[in-house]
Structure formats: C-alpha cells, structure tokens
Design a protein around this motif. Structure first.
Motif, PDB file in Angstrom:
ATOM      1  N   ASP A 166     -34.076  14.830  37.163  1.00 28.47           N
ATOM      2  CA  ASP A 166     -34.289  14.145  36.108  1.00 28.47           C
ATOM      3  C   ASP A 166     -35.535  13.181  36.540  1.00 28.47           C
ATOM      4  O   ASP A 166     -35.795  12.576  35.396  1.00 28.47           O
ATOM      5  N   LEU A 169     -38.210  15.131  34.895  1.00 28.83           N
ATOM      6  CA  LEU A 169     -38.121  15.279  33.515  1.00 28.83           C
ATOM      7  C   LEU A 169     -39.096  13.220  33.024  1.00 28.83           C
ATOM      8  O   LEU A 169     -39.602  13.204  32.061  1.00 28.83           O
ATOM      9  N   GLU A 173     -42.249  12.576  30.574  1.00 26.67           N
ATOM     10  CA  GLU A 173     -42.582  12.020  29.444  1.00 26.67           C
ATOM     11  C   GLU A 173     -43.300  11.423  29.593  1.00 26.67           C
ATOM     12  O   GLU A 173     -44.208  11.226  28.839  1.00 26.67           O
ATOM     13  N   GLU A 199     -35.372  24.186  29.372  1.00 31.52           N
ATOM     14  CA  GLU A 199     -35.206  24.476  28.558  1.00 31.52           C
ATOM     15  C   GLU A 199     -34.601  22.921  27.889  1.00 31.52           C
ATOM     16  O   GLU A 199     -34.390  23.050  27.312  1.00 31.52           O
ATOM     17  N   LYS A 200     -34.623  22.198  29.259  1.00 34.76           N
ATOM     18  CA  LYS A 200     -34.429  21.250  28.967  1.00 34.76           C
ATOM     19  C   LYS A 200     -36.364  20.236  28.419  1.00 34.76           C
ATOM     20  O   LYS A 200     -36.154  19.322  27.937  1.00 34.76           O
ATOM     21  N   LYS A 202     -38.727  21.647  26.756  1.00 31.81           N
ATOM     22  CA  LYS A 202     -39.307  21.569  25.723  1.00 31.81           C
ATOM     23  C   LYS A 202     -38.876  20.668  24.468  1.00 31.81           C
ATOM     24  O   LYS A 202     -39.634  20.316  23.392  1.00 31.81           O
ATOM     25  N   GLN A 203     -38.138  19.583  24.560  1.00 31.34           N
ATOM     26  CA  GLN A 203     -38.295  18.558  23.677  1.00 31.34           C
ATOM     27  C   GLN A 203     -39.441  17.784  23.123  1.00 31.34           C
ATOM     28  O   GLN A 203     -39.752  17.132  22.614  1.00 31.34           O
ATOM     29  N   PHE A 204     -40.547  17.464  25.052  1.00 38.30           N
ATOM     30  CA  PHE A 204     -41.975  17.428  24.711  1.00 38.30           C
ATOM     31  C   PHE A 204     -42.854  17.602  24.174  1.00 38.30           C
ATOM     32  O   PHE A 204     -43.421  17.128  23.322  1.00 38.30           O
ATOM     33  N   GLY A 205     -42.490  19.353  23.149  1.00 43.42           N
ATOM     34  CA  GLY A 205     -43.407  19.740  22.450  1.00 43.42           C
ATOM     35  C   GLY A 205     -44.821  20.377  23.161  1.00 43.42           C
ATOM     36  O   GLY A 205     -45.556  19.674  21.950  1.00 43.42           O
TER      37      GLY A 205
END
Length: 294
Positions: A166, A169, A173, A199-200, A202-205
């Motif tokens: 976390d 991540l 971010e 998997e987590k 990939k939200q940031f693109g």
C-alpha cells in the motif's frame, strides 16, 4: 527517441543498465554495449550508483548517443541542489538525451566516501515536478526559460515486492500525479507478488517495466535479502543457485532464473529492465531464453 512513444505504440520495451567506470576511459563500456546490448531499446546509465563516485551519467549517456544508442539518463537528488539538477536537465536536452529515470538516491553513508555531505534538496517526486515545470517553460523559481522548452520521457521507480504494498502504491500515485509517465521496478524475484501488485497498479494507467537482476550466486542473493529494501529472493531460488556452483558461477543458472521470471511476468507489464551488474554479456542469453528475441 522518447521511449514513451514506443509504449504508446504498444511495443514491449527492453532496457538494460550500465554503470560508468571509476575513471573517464569508457572504451570497454562502449565495446560491451556494442557487443551485447544491440537488442535493447535503450540503455540506462546509473548516477553514482550506491553512492560510489564514478564518471557522470550525463557524459556517459552522451557517449552512448554518439555511438548510436538510445540512453536513459538516471538522476538522483543526493549530490545536487535544485539549481544543479535543473541545469543538468537542460544540458541533457541540449545533447538530445530525452529519456529520464528520476530517483531520490542512496545516502552517502552507503558509498565509498561516507564523509560526503548529502544534498537531497529535492526528492524523486519533487524532481519529477521540476522536470514538468521545465517542460512548461519555467524553472522552479518561476522564471521563464529562453526558447522552446525541453520535452522528456519521465520515468520513476517502484518496488512491487516490498512488504508495504500500500505504501508503494501511494508513492506510485504521487509520482504519477507529479508527471511520471513510466516506471521501472526494483528487481523482482517473486513473480506472484509482482503480478498481484500489477493488478492493483493498473489503475494508474502508466506503463510498468519489470526489473530483473541476473543473480550471480547464493551469496549475492543472501546479500540482497539482507541489505536491499524491496528485494526478496525466495529460499528455493537460493537453493537452485547452490545446487551446482560451477553452473551458477558461469551464469547459466542466473540466466535461467531471470528468463523464467520474465516469462512468468511478461503479460502483466509493458517492458523489461535488466540490471546485469557487470554481466552485460549475459543479456543476449536472457532475452533469447525469455523468448523476447530469436
């Protein structure tokens, strides 16, 4: 060429890392690049890695560029204040070096001159922001640049196998929000952890390049476990390196391990970054065994 253009085209990007020598004679480095790194997209050049004084990353990038290689200028915040960092960025733009990897850097106590004063005027996030400001035509003091502003591919680092996922991540971010356009990871030896992290993330693109180190033996693996944050070599992998010491010493086992990790993780990343640590001669074998090149 900015490697972000290749990511945009959906290409699988391959990079490898080179450390400049402790001196200014780089014929051997250039020869090794020419001999072993023709299949990589770009060559990262470390910036006094592990706080050991060496030839500068920018000068080495320029020498590689003159030889026809695409280079990635690694910058750390350890040794320069914001004035010097921004000046070196403009120098890179002048030389046509437009790929960056922006890091905070190791503390000076880790290197061969522990009495040196660390700077850390900026950290990796604020350095990314500084690059973004230069691209907007102003420096960190709000002063306008003369002429057309520079344009870079802005890279950063993340540790996907850290115990604090976390935290990683959250750092990722912050770097994305500051302007990071791609990531190279700390060395991965645990494919499952990397896949779970991705998997987590990939939200940031943003594209993420799998970082791998070619392990030279069990002693090196144990050293990394004990001294390098964010790296964990599993016990079974250490036993694999112990099983045949001559095979490990020749690099055969290390190449097999590295190629296997790349195969397991390839569909979850947009490229691979190989940290050969003096074993640049093994890079072609890694790429072949991983099925990246023929």
């Amino acid at each position: 060429m900015r490697i972000t253009e290749l990511f945009d085209r959906g290409e699988f990007v391959i990079t490898a890392e080179i450390g400049p020598p402790k001196g200014f004679h780089i014929d051997e480095l250039l020869h090794e690049a020419d001999e072993y790194l023709q299949d990589v997209t770009a060559i990262n050049v470390t910036d006094c890695q592990s706080s050991v004084m060496r030839l500068g990353s920018l000068a080495t990038c320029k020498a590689l560029k003159d030889k026809g290689f695409n280079s990635i200028f690694q910058m750390t915040c350890r040794d320069r204040n914001r004035i010097a960092l921004q000046s070196d960025l403009l120098s890179a733009a002048y030389f046509g070096i437009d790929n960056l990897l922006l890091l905070t850097g190791d503390h000076t106590v880790m290197g061969d001159t522990p009495q040196a004063k660390p700077v850390f005027d900026l950290d990796s996030v604020s350095l990314i922001h500084a690059v973004k400001q230069l691209e907007n035509g102003v420096d960190l003091g709000g002063n306008e640049l003369v002429g057309e502003p520079p344009k870079f591919a802005k890279g950063a680092v993340v540790s996907p196998c850290s115990d604090s996922v976390d935290v990683q991540l959250a750092k990722m971010e912050r770097k994305v929000k500051a302007g990071a356009q791609y990531f190279q990871t700390q060395a991965v030896f645990e494919s499952e952890k990397f896949i779970t992290f991705m998997e987590k993330a990939k939200q940031f693109g943003v594209p993420v390049m799998l970082g791998v180190i070619i392990p030279k033996g069990a002693a090196m693996a144990n050293f990394m476990n004990n001294n390098i944050a964010g790296i964990s070599v599993p016990p079974e992998m250490i036993e694999e390196l112990k099983a045949d010491k001559e095979k490990a010493k020749a690099g055969i086992t290390g190449v097999e391990i590295t190629a296997r990790i790349i195969k397991e993780c390839r569909e979850y990343c947009q490229g691979v970054h190989i940290m050969a640590l003096g074993w640049e001669s093994k890079v072609p074998d890694v790429l072949r065994q991983a099925g990246i090149v023929n």
